[in-house]
Write an enzyme that holds these catalytic residues in place. Structure first.
Site, PDB file in Angstrom:
ATOM      1  N   HIS A 255     -32.258 -15.707 -25.437  1.00  0.00           N
ATOM      2  CA  HIS A 255     -33.045 -16.149 -26.598  1.00  0.00           C
ATOM      3  C   HIS A 255     -32.221 -16.060 -27.882  1.00  0.00           C
ATOM      4  O   HIS A 255     -32.734 -15.661 -28.934  1.00  0.00           O
ATOM      5  CB  HIS A 255     -34.331 -15.321 -26.732  1.00  0.00           C
ATOM      6  N   ASP A 318     -35.830 -10.123 -22.370  1.00  0.00           N
ATOM      7  CA  ASP A 318     -36.547 -10.918 -21.369  1.00  0.00           C
ATOM      8  C   ASP A 318     -35.829 -12.243 -21.118  1.00  0.00           C
ATOM      9  O   ASP A 318     -35.053 -12.708 -21.949  1.00  0.00           O
ATOM     10  CB  ASP A 318     -37.979 -11.191 -21.817  1.00  0.00           C
ATOM     11  N   GLU A 319     -36.102 -12.844 -19.986  1.00  0.00           N
ATOM     12  CA  GLU A 319     -35.669 -14.203 -19.654  1.00  0.00           C
ATOM     13  C   GLU A 319     -34.179 -14.433 -19.923  1.00  0.00           C
ATOM     14  O   GLU A 319     -33.781 -15.504 -20.401  1.00  0.00           O
ATOM     15  CB  GLU A 319     -36.526 -15.226 -20.406  1.00  0.00           C
ATOM     16  N   ALA A 320     -33.361 -13.439 -19.601  1.00  0.00           N
ATOM     17  CA  ALA A 320     -31.904 -13.566 -19.778  1.00  0.00           C
ATOM     18  C   ALA A 320     -31.305 -14.234 -18.539  1.00  0.00           C
ATOM     19  O   ALA A 320     -30.431 -13.690 -17.859  1.00  0.00           O
ATOM     20  CB  ALA A 320     -31.284 -12.199 -20.023  1.00  0.00           C
ATOM     21  N   HIS A 321     -31.776 -15.440 -18.245  1.00  0.00           N
ATOM     22  CA  HIS A 321     -31.418 -16.115 -17.001  1.00  0.00           C
ATOM     23  C   HIS A 321     -29.955 -16.558 -16.978  1.00  0.00           C
ATOM     24  O   HIS A 321     -29.400 -16.802 -15.895  1.00  0.00           O
ATOM     25  CB  HIS A 321     -32.327 -17.332 -16.780  1.00  0.00           C
TER      26      HIS A 321
END
Length: 513
Positions: A255, A318-321
Site C-alpha cells: 500500500h 496488510d495485503e503485502a502481496h
C-alpha cells in the site's frame, strides 16, 4: 407521553405532556440503571456547577455550549453548590472512563474519577434530553431528565473508528465533524489511515514530496490533499478535547505506491511508478533489502511520533502481496523496533501475527466469519503468546460494506452488512482459542474507495457505528438485538437534529417522520 386534564368552562380538555426519556434508553447501554420517580427539569434558573478543576470547567463549558442554543437559557458556570447540573471529579471506583449519574427533582450530578468519565457521562446526559437539544436555535421544551441513577463503565478500553483519508482526502473540518459524532457514542480512538497507494496525507519535513506529490491525487483522479503538521496537530487537539486518542497509520510495506512514486530511490530498481488513482490492492512494496528504506521509515515514524501524543502508531502490514513472506518478516522485524524507539506501541493489521510481534504490540483482526481456519489459528496463537487483539471483522464492522445490493455507496467483497449483522456478535467469543484477556476492544473502519463527501461518511456510518460502540462499551449481558433496535430507533430524531444523513434500515422500527 403523560396525559393531564384541565377544565375550560364546562369542558374537560385532555393534554399530552412529554415524558422524560427512560435512563436505560441510551446507546451504548449503561452497565447499571436504577430508575427513580421524579425527573429533573432544566429551567432558566439552572446553573452548571463545576468543581475547581480545569477539566471539570472545560467539560462544563462544552455542556453549556450544547444546551444554551436550544434551551435559550443562560446556564452559567458556577463553583457554588446548589440546584442544577453538577460535574464532580472525585476519587472512587469509577475506573479510567466510568461515571455515575444521579438525577432527581433538585438536580443532576455527574461524578467521575477522571475527566474522560465525566465527558462520557455528559454524552449520556445529552441522550436523556429531547433530541431538539442538539439544534442551534431556541426550541420548545420541557427539558426533562428522568430520575434515578446510572453507574457506568466500559467493557473494553479500546473503542475505535478508522477513517481512510488516503483513497479520498477529507478536510480538517470533515474530520472534526466525525470526531463529534464518535464522541456522542463514547468512541475513544480515532484511527487515521494516512497513507496508501492513492495518496500520502501527512507532511513529513525530511521527505517533503511524500505530501506535495504523493498527496496530489486520489481515487478517480481528484485533487487529493494532505495535512500540514499544523492541520494534523489541530485534529489531535480537537480529538483530545472530545477524549479521543488519534492513532496514525502509515501502511507498509505494501500500500505504498504514493511513496514509491514520490521518491524513485525507494524502489528496488530506482524507477518511480506513476501516481495511482484506481482501487486495486497488493501491487506495491517498499524495497526490503535497501538500507534507505529503513532510513525513510525512521524519519517518518520519528516525525509522526513527535506530532502524536497518543500511545499508538499503526504500521499497516496488510495485503503485502508483492512482498515475499521472508521479506515481510524481515521488514516487520526491523520496523517494529523503530516504533518502540520513539515511544509508541505498535499496532498492525493481523497479518503481523505471521511475523514476530514485539512485546506489547496489538494486532487488528479484519478477517471474516469464514476466514481460513489456519489464519485464525495463527492469530489465536499470537494472542496466547501475549499479543493483544483489536477486532474489526470486515463482514461485521467494516462501515464501507454495502447494507444491501441496492446501497448506492460502498463495496461488497466482504458481503452485505445490514444493521443487525453489524451488531449481533460478541467480541468476547468471536475468535476461537483467543483468551478473553487478549481482546483489547473493537474498531469500525471506514474505507473510502467510494466515500467522497461528509454526507457519504454519515450514511455509511449510521446506523451501524452506534452498534459497534455498544459492543465495545456495554456489558455482554445487555447485548440483545430486539431491545437494541428500539433504542437505536430512538436515536433517529437526534441524528435529524444534528443533520446526520443515515440509512433507514427496514430492520429498525424508526419513528414516523
Amino acid at each position: 407521553m403523560a396525559v393531564g386534564a384541565f377544565t375550560v368552562g364546562a369542558t374537560t380538555v385532555t393534554k399530552a405532556t412529554p415524558t422524560a426519556t427512560p435512563l436505560g434508553r441510551v446507546v451504548p447501554a449503561p452497565a447499571s440503571v436504577t430508575p427513580g420517580k421524579t425527573p429533573y427539569r432544566i429551567t432558566h434558573d439552572t446553573a452548571i456547577q463545576v468543581d475547581g478543576s480545569r477539566e471539570a470547567r472545560r467539560i462544563g463549558e462544552y455542556l453549556a455550549g450544547i444546551l444554551r442554543p436550544s434551551t435559550g437559557y443562560r446556564l452559567p458556570l458556577s463553583t457554588h453548590a446548589g440546584h442544577g447540573i453538577q460535574l464532580r471529579l472525585t476519587k472512587g471506583s469509577f475506573g479510567a472512563e466510568g461515571y455515575r449519574l444521579d438525577s432527581g427533582p433538585s438536580g443532576v450530578t455527574l461524578t467521575a474519577a477522571h475527566a474522560a468519565g465525566l465527558f462520557h457521562g455528559v454524552q449520556t446526559l445529552r441522550q436523556l434530553l429531547p433530541a431538539a437539544v442538539e439544534k442551534n436555535s431556541v426550541q420548545r421544551g420541557p427539558w426533562q431528565i428522568a430520575g434515578g441513577t446510572i453507574e457506568d463503565s466500559p467493557r473494553y478500553a479500546y473503542r475505535g473508528a478508522m477513517l481512510d483519508v488516503s483513497r479520498h482526502f477529507f478536510t480538517v473540518a470533515q474530520v472534526k465533524r466525525y470526531i463529534d459524532e464518535l464522541a456522542l457514542y463514547k468512541i475513544n480512538e480515532l484511527h487515521l489511515h494516512l497513507s496508501d497507494d492513492q495518496g500520502w496525507r501527512i507532511a513529513i519535513d525530511s521527505w517533503p514530496r511524500l505530501a506535495t506529490y504523493g498527496g496530489s491525487t486520489e481515487v478517480g483522479g481528484g485533487a487529493g490533499g494532505y495535512y500540514t503538521k499544523a492541520d494534523y496537530q489541530e485534529i489531535v487537539r480537537y480529538a483530545s478535547s472530545r477524549y479521543l486518542e488519534v492513532v496514525p497509520e502509515i501502511d507498509m510495506p505494501g500500500h505504498t505506491n504514493a511513496a514509491l512514486a514520490s521518491y524513485a530511490d525507494l524502489n528496488c530498481d530506482g524507477v518511480a511508478p506513476s501516481l495511482y488513482t484506481g482501487t486495486d490492492v497488493g501491487f506495491s512494496s517498499l524495497c526490503v533489502g535497501k538500507d534507505l528504506t529503513y532510513d525513510f521509515v525512521d524519519d517518518v515514524v520519528r516525525e509522526l511520533a513527535a506530532l502524536t501524543p497518543g500511545r499508538y502508531l499503526h504500521i499497516g502490514g496488510d495485503e503485502a502481496h508483492s512482498t515475499s513472506h521472508e521479506d515481510y518478516v524481515k521488514f516487520m522485524d526491523r520496523v517494529q523496533p523503530i516504533v518502540t524507539k520513539y515511544g509508541k506501541t505498535v499496532i498492525a493489521w493481523h497479518q503481523i501475527t505471521g511475523a514476530h510481534p514485539v512485546k506489547g504490540a496489538l494486532a487488528q483482526y479484519w478477517g471474516l466469519d469464514d476466514t481460513d481456519a489456519a489464519e485464525k489459528a495463527q492469530v489465536a496463537a499470537a494472542a496466547k503468546n501475549g499479543t493483544g487483539l483489536i477486532l474489526s471483522p470486515a463482514d461485521r464492522v467494516y462501515l464501507d460494506m454495502k447494507y444491501t445490493e441496492d446501497t448506492p455507496l460502498g463495496q461488497d467483497w466482504a458481503g452485505l452488512v445490514e444493521v443487525k449483522r453489524s451488531y449481533d456478535w460478541d467480541p468476547g467469543n468471536y475468535l476461537a482459542g483467543v483468551p478473553t484477556s487478549a481482546i483489547r476492544g473493537v474498531e469500525a473502519p471506514l474505507w473510502s474507495e467510494t466515500i467522497v463527501t461528509g454526507a457519504n461518511i454519515d450514511y455509511m456510518a449510521f446506523p451501524r457505528l452506534p452498534g459497534v460502540a455498544e459492543l465495545g462499551w456495554s456489558p455482554a449481558s445487555t447485548h440483545d438485538w430486539d431491545t437494541y433496535k428500539v433504542r437505536l430507533a430512538a436515536q433517529a430524531p437526534r441524528w435529524d437534529a444534528l443533520g446526520i444523513d443515515y440509512y433507514r434500515s427496514p430492520q429498525v422500527p424508526w419513528p414516523a417522520s
